[in-house]
Scaffold this active site. Sequence first.
Site, short mmCIF file in Angstrom:
data_model
loop_
_atom_site.label_atom_id
_atom_site.label_comp_id
_atom_site.label_asym_id
_atom_site.label_seq_id
_atom_site.Cartn_x
_atom_site.Cartn_y
_atom_site.Cartn_z
N ASP A 76 0.81 -1.22 0.00
CA ASP A 76 0.00 0.00 0.00
C ASP A 76 0.85 1.26 0.00
OD1 ASP A 76 0.98 -0.25 2.60
OD2 ASP A 76 -0.97 -0.52 3.54
N ASN A 147 -7.56 -1.44 14.03
CA ASN A 147 -8.96 -1.71 13.67
C ASN A 147 -9.08 -2.98 12.83
OD1 ASN A 147 -7.92 -0.91 11.24
ND2 ASN A 147 -9.36 0.76 10.88
N HIS A 149 -7.31 -3.63 10.07
CA HIS A 149 -7.01 -3.51 8.63
C HIS A 149 -5.72 -4.25 8.30
CE1 HIS A 149 -4.81 0.68 9.03
NE2 HIS A 149 -3.93 -0.28 9.08
N GLU A 154 -9.61 -1.29 5.00
CA GLU A 154 -10.31 -0.88 6.21
C GLU A 154 -11.56 -1.75 6.43
OE1 GLU A 154 -8.71 0.97 8.12
OE2 GLU A 154 -8.30 3.00 7.40
C1 GLP Z 1 -0.57 0.92 8.54
C2 GLP Z 1 -0.35 0.19 7.19
C3 GLP Z 1 -0.41 -1.29 7.36
C4 GLP Z 1 0.26 -1.64 8.65
C5 GLP Z 1 -0.60 -1.18 9.80
C6 GLP Z 1 0.06 -1.31 11.16
O1 GLP Z 1 -1.44 1.98 8.47
N1 GLP Z 1 -1.22 0.55 6.14
O2 GLP Z 1 0.16 -1.93 6.24
O3 GLP Z 1 0.42 -3.02 8.75
O4 GLP Z 1 -1.10 0.10 9.56
O5 GLP Z 1 1.04 -0.33 11.33
P1 GLP Z 1 2.19 -0.50 12.40
O6 GLP Z 1 3.02 -1.65 11.91
O7 GLP Z 1 2.94 0.78 12.34
O8 GLP Z 1 1.55 -0.78 13.70
#
Ligand code: GLP
Length: 252
Positions: A76, A147, A149, A154
């Site tokens: 992403d 959440n 995702h 989402e």
């Molecule tokens: C982000 C990304 C995800 C990621 C998630 C967790 O917004 N879009 O790909 O896995 O949220 O983020 P983090 O690893 O910083 O907790």
Amino acid sequence: MEPGSRGSRNGIDVRTFATQADACEAAAAEIAAIIETGPAVLGLAAGRTPVGVYDALVARHAKGLSFARVETFNLDEWWPIDLQSPASFHRFMHASLFDRVDLPRGKRHVPNGTIAADRLDAHCREYEAKIAAAGGIDLQLLGIGRNGHVGFNEPGSARDSRTRKVELTASTLEDNAAAFGSVAAVPRHALTMGIGTILAARRLLVLAFGGRKASIVEAMVKGAPGEAVPATLLRGHPKLELYCDAEAAILL
Ligand code: GLP
């Protein structure tokens, strides 16, 4: 689950580790084993979670692991975003991995957060076509949002969704405010592989670390599967693995 344990829960191969560093080292070992056997296609993730995996892969590169026959596709990217913005996933991937190993320049793919609105759909279709042309993804690395995702899919994302533009939820904007300086500065949209794109990878490796992920890990593993918690839609994939540290696994 106790640190050091491994077991199948609702079809997920769950491994718990005493520390985040142990889990990242184990994930890097699995990825290195794939790379060592021949040409490999990796699905990569941004976020804080996989940083230790990239560091462990860079350490292995220093000892001879070559990425010369590897192609990568990131999950992403924010949209719209300047590629050189400190918060762009493009820049994050260069700093965390691409600039530190011998991965060929033309073989690193991140959705393009600078693409014009009228080119978005074509860009997303081309991204899917590039994954297919590469032969599909051997292993997809994933983090998980609070959440539920995965990528930027989402709550409400469909099981058969493909690479597309999505609108981000309030909790995602809040979770990423620090990277942009304020909630108001976080892009409202992102480009993400879909749940269907992710499910097409031959192996899924989800990482979750820290107490702030404990309740969403519990929901992913034990909750009713459905679009309300996108990570539950990964259940049913024949090779779905979840690596947690002790804090993230506390409710399992
Ligand atoms: C982000 C990304 C995800 C990621 C998630 C967790 O917004 N879009 O790909 O896995 O949220 O983020 P983090 O690893 O910083 O907790």
